[in-house]
Enzyme design. Structure first.
Site, mmCIF file in Angstrom:
data_model
loop_
_atom_site.group_PDB
_atom_site.id
_atom_site.type_symbol
_atom_site.label_atom_id
_atom_site.label_comp_id
_atom_site.label_asym_id
_atom_site.label_seq_id
_atom_site.Cartn_x
_atom_site.Cartn_y
_atom_site.Cartn_z
ATOM 1 N N ASP A 66 0.657 -1.168 -0.127
ATOM 2 C CA ASP A 66 -0.027 -0.224 0.029
ATOM 3 C C ASP A 66 0.790 1.480 0.136
ATOM 4 O O ASP A 66 0.339 2.271 0.242
ATOM 5 C CB ASP A 66 -0.791 -0.056 1.225
ATOM 6 C CG ASP A 66 -2.195 -0.851 1.103
ATOM 7 O OD1 ASP A 66 -2.223 -1.310 0.131
ATOM 8 O OD2 ASP A 66 -3.185 -0.955 2.073
ATOM 9 N N ASP A 91 4.684 -8.964 9.287
ATOM 10 C CA ASP A 91 4.787 -7.618 9.125
ATOM 11 C C ASP A 91 6.355 -7.401 8.730
ATOM 12 O O ASP A 91 7.200 -8.313 8.654
ATOM 13 C CB ASP A 91 4.496 -6.887 10.575
ATOM 14 C CG ASP A 91 3.077 -6.759 10.836
ATOM 15 O OD1 ASP A 91 2.105 -6.927 9.898
ATOM 16 O OD2 ASP A 91 2.664 -6.646 11.763
ATOM 17 N N ASP A 148 8.862 -5.941 9.731
ATOM 18 C CA ASP A 148 10.126 -6.154 10.464
ATOM 19 C C ASP A 148 10.147 -7.381 11.197
ATOM 20 O O ASP A 148 11.030 -7.598 11.975
ATOM 21 C CB ASP A 148 9.767 -5.092 11.779
ATOM 22 C CG ASP A 148 8.568 -5.238 12.339
ATOM 23 O OD1 ASP A 148 7.514 -5.548 11.757
ATOM 24 O OD2 ASP A 148 8.300 -4.738 13.691
ATOM 25 N N ASP A 201 -6.569 -8.003 14.106
ATOM 26 C CA ASP A 201 -6.208 -9.155 14.456
ATOM 27 C C ASP A 201 -6.963 -9.840 15.609
ATOM 28 O O ASP A 201 -7.551 -10.840 15.620
ATOM 29 C CB ASP A 201 -4.512 -9.286 14.843
ATOM 30 C CG ASP A 201 -4.012 -8.183 15.740
ATOM 31 O OD1 ASP A 201 -5.032 -7.333 15.967
ATOM 32 O OD2 ASP A 201 -3.033 -7.821 15.735
#
Length: 496
Positions: free
Chosen positions: A93, A148, A150, A241
């Site tokens: 995105d 994600d 990281d 989540d």
């Protein structure tokens, strides 16, 4: 006259709520310790048998990740799994130049035989939840692993998680987060301390007894059918989540938590990044309490004990509001205690609630020694870490309480991503990170005022009463002074 009783009532309610939360933590500790004694055997897929290898889609939801994107893609490319049963979706995105650099890197990996796709959107509707939902429409996999930007899963990660899905009741397999920069600073150490408590006591304690747990947004795998059956991803809360986790478990899907599978990740190193992450998590928790309260209470599929643990779980972030109330009212309470002798018995009773701190101390010690080891040296290190963590956590209580209140009253806000840095050593420079917020939080001034307020609380210990002072709350006010002082000065220095 009426004001003092109003203060006493609000203070009492807040301190009792904290005590109830502490008792719930104690129950989770009991569950955690008992679960370690008896491990359940689970039927698993035999991935050495090609007929049992299921198709897996890895989803990587990303947004303007200049500093970690290359590291993420190179790491995911190392995942060990049959190539013909694996696809990777980069759900991008991004609105900056990383769209082009990511596309180029993906093309290089695809040229090496990796089934990897670059999926972009012109409309960020639903933010992360919207990206995951859109990717799911074209996902080939029966199982959807999510990471994600990281996170750095080990090459054998899928081989250690996918086999558990042979049990058709399991909808999610979640792994424990690790921390590649745990020792970077005091700020990263206290974040790791809090997350370690969640990923040991809480996740194991709940999961081992069949209580609701949450998918943590990353480092886990969903059964695609479970996502669809539960109503798919929804972007009406900041913690999509937690939302989908509860909807799935209310539909009788089971979650499997793997404490022994660690997925390393990067902790935020700048306080503004921690603020945005904490705000999102705490507001999202309150939003989900608002959304799920009656669904949990009315459910006929779960036990009363699971309902209680579920509601306390959804109220986790609201404990910051109780802590903030107790903190602010503790100074008026100090003066009330020494002004009105007829209330002495009340304060004797209230002193019992210091047990909350003792309970937290005991619970977190088991988490700490599980990670660092036991012994006198470790224990004394733990004492320092425990009080440092509690002090700074209380320093965040104003910021997090505002998030909780906004969540409970239904005030909507944008999903603010946590900037990543790809930094592990303190000497590395982070101040040129283009994603850092340039403005100070409006709460910083209030945090500075609260630091002074609790300094006054320490001074008050010397002047109240007729017996040369009252030092019962002095340690509490000292911790608050340190906590708010740390958050205040760290916020100022991060903008220098």
């Amino acid at each position: 006259m009426y004001l003092q009783y109003f203060i006493i009532i609000i203070y009492t309610i807040a301190i009792v709520l904290i005590f109830m939360y502490a008792l719930a933590q104690l129950n989770l500790l009991y569950n955690y310790l008992s679960s370690r004694k008896k491990r359940k055997h689970c039927e698993t897929f035999d991935l050495s048998n090609s007929d049992e290898v299921p198709y897996v889609t890895i989803q990587l939801p990303v947004y303007n990740e200049m500093y970690v994107m290359e590291r993420l893609l190179d790491n995911i490319a190392l995942i060990e799994y049959p190539k013909h049963k694996l696809e990777i979706q980069v759900l991008d995105d991004s609105t900056d130049e990383t769209v082009h650099t990511t596309k180029t890197h993906i093309e290089k990996l695809a040229a090496k035989g990796l089934d990897i796709k670059h999926i972009t959107r012109t409309d960020r509707k639903g933010f992360k939840a919207g990206a995951l939902k859109e990717g799911l429409v074209i996902a080939k996999g029966e199982y959807i692993a999510i990471f994600d930007a990281d996170f750095l899963p080990q090459p054998n990660w899928l081989k250690r998680t996918i086999p558990y899905f042979k049990n058709k009741k399991i909808g999610v397999v979640q792994t424990r987060w690790g921390h590649i920069n745990r020792n970077y600073s005091i700020l990263t150490k206290i974040q790791a301390f809090a997350l370690d408590a969640h990923f040991t006591l809480e996740q194991v304690g709940r999961n081992s007894k069949g209580h609701f747990i949450n998918f943590n947004g990353t480092a886990g795998v969903w059964r695609k059918d479970c996502i669809i059956d539960a109503g798919n991803w929804e972007g009406d809360t900041l913690t999509e989540d937690l939302d989908l986790s509860y909807r799935a478990q209310l539909k009788n899907w089971e979650f499997k938590y793997l404490e022994d599978v660690e997925t390393p990740a990067e902790l935020p190193i700048v306080i503004s990044a921690v603020r945005s992450q904490q705000f999102r998590w705490n507001k999202g928790g309150a939003e989900n309490f608002r959304k799920m309260l009656w669904r949990v209470i009315k459910s006929k599929n779960i036990s009363a004990k699971t309902k209680i643990h579920g509601l306390l779980h959804l109220l986790n972030s609201s404990m910051f509001l109780s802590i903030f109330i107790v903190a602010v009212l503790s100074i008026p309470m100090l003066y009330i205690k020494n002004e009105y002798a007829h209330l002495r018995n009340y304060f004797y009773v209230m002193s019992f609630f210091v047990m909350s701190t003792i309970i937290f101390f005991v619970c977190y010690w088991f988490m700490y020694k599980n990670i660092y080891g036991s012994g006198f040296k470790r224990f004394f290190g733990y004492i320092g870490m425990f009080f440092t963590f509690f002090s700074i956590a209380m320093g965040f209580s104003l910021h997090n309480s505002i998030a909780v209140i906004e969540g409970h009253i239904g005030k909507k806000s944008e999903f603010v991503r946590t900037p990543k840095f790809n930094i592990r050593k303190f000497k590395d420079n982070w101040k040129n990170n283009k994603y850092l917020r340039k403005k100070l939080s409006r709460n910083v001034v209030l945090e500075g005022i609260l630091m002074s307020y609790f300094g006054f609380g320490m001074y008050s210990a010397f002047v109240v009463g007729d017996q040369g002072g009252d030092f019962g709350l002095f340690p509490f006010h000292l911790m608050l002074f340190i906590g708010f002082g740390y958050v205040f000065f760290k916020s100022l220095s991060s903008k220098v």
